[in-house]
Design an enzyme around this catalytic site. Sequence first.
Site, PDB file in Angstrom:
ATOM      1  N   GLY A 167       0.683  -1.040   0.086  1.00  0.00           N
ATOM      2  CA  GLY A 167       0.035   0.041  -0.011  1.00  0.00           C
ATOM      3  C   GLY A 167       0.993   1.168  -0.029  1.00  0.00           C
ATOM      4  N   SER A 168       0.311   2.384   0.513  1.00  0.00           N
ATOM      5  CA  SER A 168       0.916   3.714   0.502  1.00  0.00           C
ATOM      6  C   SER A 168       2.198   3.800   1.652  1.00  0.00           C
ATOM      7  CB  SER A 168      -0.323   4.635   0.480  1.00  0.00           C
ATOM      8  OG  SER A 168      -0.818   4.666   1.939  1.00  0.00           O
ATOM      9  N   PRO A 169       2.991   4.356   1.335  1.00  0.00           N
ATOM     10  CA  PRO A 169       4.031   4.832   2.469  1.00  0.00           C
ATOM     11  C   PRO A 169       3.273   5.212   3.601  1.00  0.00           C
ATOM     12  CG  PRO A 169       4.709   5.736   0.326  1.00  0.00           C
ATOM     13  CD  PRO A 169       3.455   5.307  -0.059  1.00  0.00           C
ATOM     14  N   ARG A 170       2.190   6.191   3.514  1.00  0.00           N
ATOM     15  CA  ARG A 170       1.838   6.766   4.862  1.00  0.00           C
ATOM     16  C   ARG A 170       1.161   5.694   5.741  1.00  0.00           C
ATOM     17  NH1 ARG A 170      -3.365   7.690   6.613  1.00  0.00           N
ATOM     18  NH2 ARG A 170      -4.444   7.051   4.816  1.00  0.00           N
ATOM     19  N   VAL A 171       0.516   4.571   4.975  1.00  0.00           N
ATOM     20  CA  VAL A 171      -0.318   3.663   5.850  1.00  0.00           C
ATOM     21  C   VAL A 171       0.907   2.685   6.207  1.00  0.00           C
ATOM     22  CG1 VAL A 171      -1.895   1.821   5.950  1.00  0.00           C
ATOM     23  CG2 VAL A 171      -2.279   4.008   4.941  1.00  0.00           C
ATOM     24  N   GLY A 172       1.908   2.523   5.378  1.00  0.00           N
ATOM     25  CA  GLY A 172       3.101   1.789   5.944  1.00  0.00           C
ATOM     26  C   GLY A 172       3.743   2.073   7.042  1.00  0.00           C
ATOM     27  N   GLU A 189       5.655  -3.292   0.955  1.00  0.00           N
ATOM     28  CA  GLU A 189       5.491  -3.089  -0.616  1.00  0.00           C
ATOM     29  C   GLU A 189       4.854  -1.750  -0.737  1.00  0.00           C
ATOM     30  OE1 GLU A 189       7.002  -4.982  -2.635  1.00  0.00           O
ATOM     31  OE2 GLU A 189       7.513  -6.352  -1.613  1.00  0.00           O
ATOM     32  N   CYS A 223       1.744   0.691  -9.169  1.00  0.00           N
ATOM     33  CA  CYS A 223       2.847   1.293  -8.575  1.00  0.00           C
ATOM     34  C   CYS A 223       4.230   1.353  -8.959  1.00  0.00           C
ATOM     35  CB  CYS A 223       2.893   0.224  -7.185  1.00  0.00           C
ATOM     36  SG  CYS A 223       3.491  -1.416  -7.467  1.00  0.00           S
TER      37      CYS A 223
END
Length: 432
Positions: A167-172, A189, A223
Amino acid sequence: FYLSNSSWLRHSGLAGMDSVGDTLQRLRETFSAGRTRPAEFRATQLEGLGRFLRDNKQLLQEALARDLRKGTQLDRAFIRKEPFGLVLIIVPWNYPLNLTLVPLVGALAAGNCVVLKPSEISKNMEQVLAEVLPRYLDQSCFAMVLGGPEETGQLLEHRFDYIFFTGSPRVGRIVMTAAAKHLTPVTLELGGKNPCYVDDNCDPETVANRVAFFRYFNTGQTCVAPDYVLCSPEMQERLLPALQSTIARFFGEDPRSSPNLGRIINDKHFQRLQGLLGCGRVAIGGQSDQSDRYIAPTVLVDVQETEPVMQEEIFGPILPIVNVRSLDEAIDFINRREKPLALYAFSKSSEVVKQVLARTSSGGFCGNDGFMHVSLASLPFGGVGASGMGRYHGKFSFDTFSHHRGCLLRSQGMEKIYSIRYPPYTPRNLRM
Ligand code: NAD
């Protein structure tokens, strides 16, 4: 003696706290300059370590004996790959089946139990997976949890033995923070902005075909899509008409009616992308229609680095072109940003492609094409830095979902030889 000898401290770089920052800066500069990359440099350092051990054997043995009373003998050793246990797999919406199945194969193949959390945004796939997939798997090793951020947040409070997040870096960051509470290892990822350098020494038609295909594939919601093009103003002039005719060939004069162009996943993403259409100047496309969540395959030029389209991952059918004057400037541009998930370089000169590869870092790389490297099971797929950590696909998936347990087996024989380890220590056994 050592700690009071300031010249030794300076020489080793282990200076006092005040200059730790300087020391780290010095090491980073060495790394950025590429000094540690050549095989010869690495071999020299390893030879240095070998000489260090040989030249100082006695000194080191004495230090070990004084600190730990230590000596080792190695027997036959092996790695045992074991499943971690209970694994959580969190999936995004853009390839909702592939990004469910590929990690799931790795987790199950390695022998784990799995909790699967599909994306609530690709709601039709979420429903099909929830209804149908469990019928095909042993219910004692597999479960699904449905929901969005709130439910996933609650799920993450539980202890897992491994978390695989796409998913996104923010949620990562949210996932990694939650995992840290339990010291749970993670694969992240993530996404980001994937640069695509186009050298002057290129056939514009070939580049246009390949870049447009991979940029507009899945309506840009990929992505590893090339996020922006870096090229000279001269190449831009040659590339624009080529992109124009490629887009017309792929999607017709009215891309909106093309069966080969998808739609934006939801209104929120549509509005975000519509905002990005206001950056720079539209050279190709630019049309949109909210009622249909349609955005035409678009190329933007005269884009400023500070504009949102160059600040966030685009994740839609918009391709900005940023001008650079040289290969060095392109490499600088790339290296001033977070490490991307993928990086693309186009040139008829293999030397140029090799230069881009050697002087940058990214999760993966492809020369003279789009994300073909991702389709090979023989290659690991994953990010680096802000684009993620860990890798999977093919055998790498199995390894990711396995704990590599280092083992040593020894028989009860040869006790006389091994008894040299035991105290009391005398000058004789220390020498050995
Ligand atoms: P996302 O990060 O918004 O959501 C991913 C998952 O996290 C979803 O299952 C969602 O329910 C969950 N989630 C969302 N907010 C959460 C929160 N606050 N707390 C806990 N869980 C939360 O990503 P997305 O929009 O579904 O997917 C797009 C992103 O994924 C892009 O950045 C893209 O680059 C990236 N991506 C990466 C890969 C890869 O292989 N590296 C593949 C596909 C997509």
